[in-house]
Design an enzyme around this catalytic site. Structure first.
Site, short mmCIF file in Angstrom:
data_model
loop_
_atom_site.label_atom_id
_atom_site.label_comp_id
_atom_site.label_asym_id
_atom_site.label_seq_id
_atom_site.Cartn_x
_atom_site.Cartn_y
_atom_site.Cartn_z
N ASP A 364 1.04 -1.23 -0.10
CA ASP A 364 -0.29 -0.51 0.28
C ASP A 364 0.81 1.11 -0.30
O ASP A 364 2.20 1.27 -0.15
CB ASP A 364 -1.46 0.24 0.98
CG ASP A 364 -0.14 -0.09 2.90
OD1 ASP A 364 0.79 -0.36 2.55
OD2 ASP A 364 -0.98 0.99 3.05
N GLU A 752 3.89 -10.12 0.77
CA GLU A 752 4.21 -8.48 0.31
C GLU A 752 4.38 -8.07 1.19
O GLU A 752 5.56 -9.22 1.73
CB GLU A 752 3.06 -7.26 1.92
CG GLU A 752 2.76 -6.25 1.24
CD GLU A 752 1.40 -5.55 2.17
OE1 GLU A 752 0.64 -6.42 2.35
OE2 GLU A 752 1.34 -4.36 1.50
O1 9MR Z 1 2.40 -6.22 9.37
C1 9MR Z 1 1.38 -5.93 9.99
C2 9MR Z 1 0.56 -7.44 10.31
O2 9MR Z 1 1.37 -7.60 11.99
C3 9MR Z 1 -0.59 -7.75 11.00
O3 9MR Z 1 -0.83 -8.60 10.95
C4 9MR Z 1 -1.46 -7.10 9.79
C5 9MR Z 1 -3.05 -7.02 10.15
O4 9MR Z 1 -2.94 -5.42 10.15
O5 9MR Z 1 -1.18 -5.70 9.37
C6 9MR Z 1 0.76 -5.73 8.88
O6 9MR Z 1 1.08 -4.31 8.54
C7 9MR Z 1 0.54 -3.74 7.72
C8 9MR Z 1 -0.16 -2.38 6.96
O7 9MR Z 1 -1.38 -3.08 8.08
C9 9MR Z 1 -0.73 -1.80 6.42
N1 9MR Z 1 0.82 -1.67 4.91
C10 9MR Z 1 1.17 -2.92 4.98
C11 9MR Z 1 1.44 -4.33 6.34
C12 9MR Z 1 2.26 -5.91 5.95
O8 9MR Z 1 0.81 -6.12 5.33
#
Ligand code: 9MR
Length: 888
Positions: A364, A752
């Site tokens: 994102d 991701e």
């Molecule tokens: O790294 C984050 C992970 O620990 C969480 O479980 C997840 C869901 O909340 O979100 C991950 O972080 C994401 C972030 O919310 C938005 N940008 C991408 C991140 C990596 O997936």
């Protein structure tokens, strides 16, 4: 806290369906060793004898839109559990605005029922097609459905005329003379056969690090086999000639994969070369290299990821590679609306901030202070380690060495890259005179999720500041303090700015110690919510104490409920963006500071206790990885947990020189680069079977062949057995924990990339590259002693750490190190040595306990003092009268 497992991180799918037709089924349904059962994923509850469901995520129940796609003119979002889009007026044809889903397998002669509910804010007739996804778009079903503002179930049954392994459902909603809002729900296509079970292609059962091994390092692999008795392994060179042989060690069932495995060890073979393979029976591994510099490219490329993620600057193809060149994103140039004049969410504030710059977080294009902090800290740590650790090479991170545009400014390139993010973190601070002044806004991102692909400069979504949080404020305090000491030699004004921002943030966090980000604030960006900030307080206090020596911060460190508790500071499953105390402890243990000997011993014991646990896991697990999460629960971003554990191990190795720690670091990297249950190298461009379809709006090659794959050096998040996205749910159900991964752009919970994940990769790659090439040491002749002199300066004072290494062949006892200051530096207090100063001449002598230095061993000591103006480090040292080599 360990990372949360929110299920509310939705994303978007491709807009241009005809061109972007996915080729998933063609490439993924390949035979392999381990399968995964597939369950019907969508729609209403299925009765046992219902025909199979073909639609994925037809009820939008978890807020995600994947794998639905739409045309660019009608971006869709999930609103109250339905997929809604504003359809523009005035398009010519029905197919000028579409919402659809691809990859639907149809079998000739089978009967299918398509059903859904829909509303339209003005009465319209839409065209509902099930059709070929490519020219000539032959339809199997084509109906005209009338929609009103009342949801009525619609259902059509048809018999497929032709086999098609990837048909599409297309709601063609263009051609209306009125704009309207369309909402869809409960979309189901039942019939035919069960969708094909996804079976990962795991390739050869002989699993190695597909990049390679250090000549002097451990060389281990894992063999997947039904055999329970030892097997013969053979190491072959590039010509296929056997150069070593040995016997495997049966290991039994690996609980993370369900595989029966054996391990093999060819560490005793040390000859450098390319194209080696290991053969066991009739199975041969992927090829790999043995070389001292085998990780040099990984070090550089894992850091290049950050330049490619930069916001607010055009990416220069001559630096990043032509395919990665792109215009600057989010600078308020239409259609962008940010980031240099960003308003708050309604009701949050009435000012705007210039928060241009920084790095995009991940796939994102949000920018988050929580997560920015740990990411930039780990980059700074990779650099700071080179100032304190034996054998760590600053040269490879220095000016002119990395893929950044700031070459020739005299500042190490890794610090230039860090500065890009540090600036952003400071821009997010609430201005003086405003409510909550000094705190940091938690994050800034799009108002709604954008689709994939999405070029940053073409993003038209409004960008908004979200409320300040204590966690974000402490990320700023910690990173700002570290910035202040590292930039001091290069740019005093910037260092001062960092320290001011940091101290202001600390004060604000103390005044507002429990302001938490809303865990449900996850539309258009991730939540990164964290309701336990004890760890962030510890981290920030530690950094501020190291940098300033101020007793207030020492007291905050010592009074923390975490201090002294290795398990709390270093969680078993790894530190992370939500658990940051480790960052403070690692720096207290290694960077010169004013803790007393006892206090320092406590901190170092926390590090080695944690590292002992991770090292034991590395020895016990059959794939060698120092990560054995509780309940075999591989979290979102599990690869970064593996690597963060490796960072702790690396620091323990630096502190003690013990091989068991260093070996476990290497084993962690072996896992990341292919020695794992999927035979997957999780780093783009490294290893034969590397991840290259990571979830990204920029590098969306899987969706549009005109776009590149992620750049070399991009780490995939890795296995997550919570199955937190629709693609994972549809393809990976039933997977063993370490196999819950798919190299598919839609699987954001397993595939991701993210700034906080590449950072420990860069740290570990640097560490292992240093192990191989001894930090750029040219191997030339050395005296009997070597001095590493590290000084942190601020106006009026300094903190210095000296490491004296015995490079001779005999023990030295006692030692005395002498040098002269070039100026008026005055030592005021010292630790771990008796130091006397007479004018500019200084002499350091040991205490009784560190009087003897064995060959190859080192002693460390340090001191603080006062000075005026900028000073140069002394460069000439003598030990017991003989000159030493100086490492700068
Ligand atoms: O790294 C984050 C992970 O620990 C969480 O479980 C997840 C869901 O909340 O979100 C991950 O972080 C994401 C972030 O919310 C938005 N940008 C991408 C991140 C990596 O997936």
């Amino acid at each position: 806290m360990i990372p949360h497992s929110h299920r509310s991180y939705p994303t978007r799918s491709p807009g241009q369906v005809r061109r972007f037709r996915s080729r998933l089924l063609g490439t993924l349904a390949v035979a392999g060793l381990v399968g995964a059962a597939l369950v019907a994923p969508a729609g209403a509850a299925a009765a046992a004898d219902d025909p199979p469901e073909q639609i994925v995520n037809g009820d939008f129940s978890d807020g995600s839109t994947a794998p639905w796609w739409w045309t660019e003119n009608n971006p869709a979002t999930v609103v109250d559990g339905r997929l809604c889009a504003d359809i523009p007026e005035g398009t010519a044809n029905p197919w000028d605005a579409i919402i659809g889903q691809s990859d639907l397998p149809l079998i000739a002669g089978e009967s299918y029922t398509l059903s859904y509910t829909a509303t339209a804010s003005v009465p319209v007739t839409i065209t509902t097609n099930v059709q070929m996804a490519v020219d000539p778009y032959t339809t199997e079903l084509s109906e005209h459905d009338q929609l009103t503002d009342t949801a009525v179930p619609i259902s059509h049954t048809f018999t497929a005329k032709a086999d098609n392994d990837a048909a599409q459902l297309a709601f063609q909603v263009g051609g209306s003379s009125h704009a309207f809002t369309l909402c869809l729900d409960d979309i189901s296509l039942r019939g035919g056969a069960e969708p094909p079970v996804y079976t990962p292609d795991t390739g050869s059962p002989v699993r190695v690090n597909q990049v390679g091994y250090l000549p002097a390092g451990p060389k281990d692999g894992t063999f997947v086999t039904d055999a329970t008795d030892p097997q013969t392994w053979t190491l072959n060179d590039a010509a296929g000639t056997a150069v070593a042989t040995g016997t495997t060690e049966p290991g039994g069932t690996d609980p993370t994969s369900g595989q029966n495995v054996q391990t093999f060890d060819f560490s005793s073979y040390t000859t450098a070369g390319d194209g080696y393979t290991v053969t066991i029976g009739d199975q041969t591994s992927e090829p790999f290299t043995i070389a001292a510099d085998v990780y040099a490219a990984l070090r550089t490329d894992s850091l290049a990821y950050y330049y490619d993620q930069r916001s607010g600057i055009a990416i220069d193809g001559s630096i990043a590679g032509a395919a990665y060149a792109r215009p600057a994103g989010h600078l308020n140039v239409a259609p962008n609306t940010g980031d240099n004049d960003v308003p708050c969410q309604p009701g949050v504030c009435d000012y705007t901030l210039d928060a241009a710059g920084g790095w995009y977080d991940a796939g994102d294009q949000g920018k988050y202070v929580v997560n920015g902090g740990i990411s930039v800290a780990e980059l700074m740590n990779a650099y700071e380690r080179t100032l304190t650790a034996q054998g760590a090479g600053g040269a490879a991170l220095g000016d002119g060495r990395l893929k950044v545009p700031e070459h020739g400014n005299g500042v190490p390139d890794i610090l230039d890259e860090a500065r890009w993010e540090l600036n952003f973190l400071m821009e997010m601070q609430v201005p003086d005179g405003q409510p909550l002044a000094g705190m940091a806004h938690h994050k800034l991102h799009d108002e709604a999720w954008t689709g994939l692909p999405q070029a940053p400069d073409k993003d038209s979504q409004p960008r908004l500041l979200h409320p300040p949080s204590t966690a974000a404020t402490l990320n700023l305090a910690a990173a700002g303090a570290q910035c202040a000491r590292l930039f001091r030699p290069y740019d005093t004004a910037f260092a001062d700015r960092c320290l001011t921002a940091s101290q202001k943030a600390w004060t604000a966090a103390e005044a507002h110690p429990a302001v938490y980000a809303d865990p449900n604030d996850a539309t258009g960006g991730g939540a990164y919510s964290d309701s336990n900030v004890t760890d962030e307080f510890y981290w920030a206090a530690a950094e501020l104490f190291i940098t300033t020596g101020d007793d207030t911060y020492r007291q905050a460190v010592l009074a923390s409920p975490l201090h002294g508790h290795s398990d709390a500071v270093f969680p078993h499953d790894g530190f992370s963006w939500g658990s940051t105390a480790a960052l403070g402890a690692l720096d207290l243990a290694t960077v010169p500071n004013k803790l007393t000997g006892d206090q320092l011993a406590t901190v170092r014991a926390m590090v080695t206790d944690a590292a002992d646990g991770y090292a034991q896991e590395s020895q016990d697990t059959l794939y060698g990885l120092p990560y054995a999460p509780s309940g075999d629960h591989y979290v979102w971003g599990s690869n970064s947990q593996v690597l963060n554990n490796a960072v702790v191990l690396g620091v323990a190795g630096d502190l003690t020189g013990e091989a068991k720690y260093r070996d476990a670091v290497v084993h962690a990297l072996d896992y990341i680069l292919g020695r794992n249950p999927l035979n997957q190298s999780y780093v783009t461009g490294f290893g034969e079977r590397n991840s290259h379809n990571q979830h990204s709006r920029i590098w969306a090659h899987q969706l549009n062949a005109d776009l590149p794959n992620p750049p070399a050096g991009t780490l995939a998040g890795g296995p997550d057995n919570q199955l937190e996205d629709p693609t994972a749910q549809s393809k990976l159900t039933g997977c063993a924990p370490a196999m819950c991964y798919i190299d598919d752009i839609e699987s954001y919970s397993t595939n991701e990339s993210a700034i906080n994940w590449n950072a420990p990769l860069a740290w570990v790659a640097s560490y292992v590259d240093d192990l191989g090439s001894n930090g750029g040491d040219d191997g030339g002749s050395k005296g009997a002693c070597q001095v590493t002199y590290t000084s942190y300066r601020w106006s009026g004072g300094f903190t210095t750490q000296v490491t004296l290494k015995n490079t001779g062949t005999a023990a030295v006892s006692p030692w005395e190190l002498a040098w002269s200051f070039a100026d008026n530096q005055k030592i005021t207090d010292r630790w771990q040595a008796e130091i006397t100063q007479s004018g500019q001449n200084v002499s350091a002598k040991p205490a009784a306990w560190n009087a003897s230095v064995a060959p190859g061993a080192s002693v460390m000591f340090g001191f603080n003092g006062t000075s005026t103006g900028q000073v140069g480090n002394p460069t000439t040292f003598t030990m017991n009268g003989a000159a030493c080599e100086t490492v700068t």
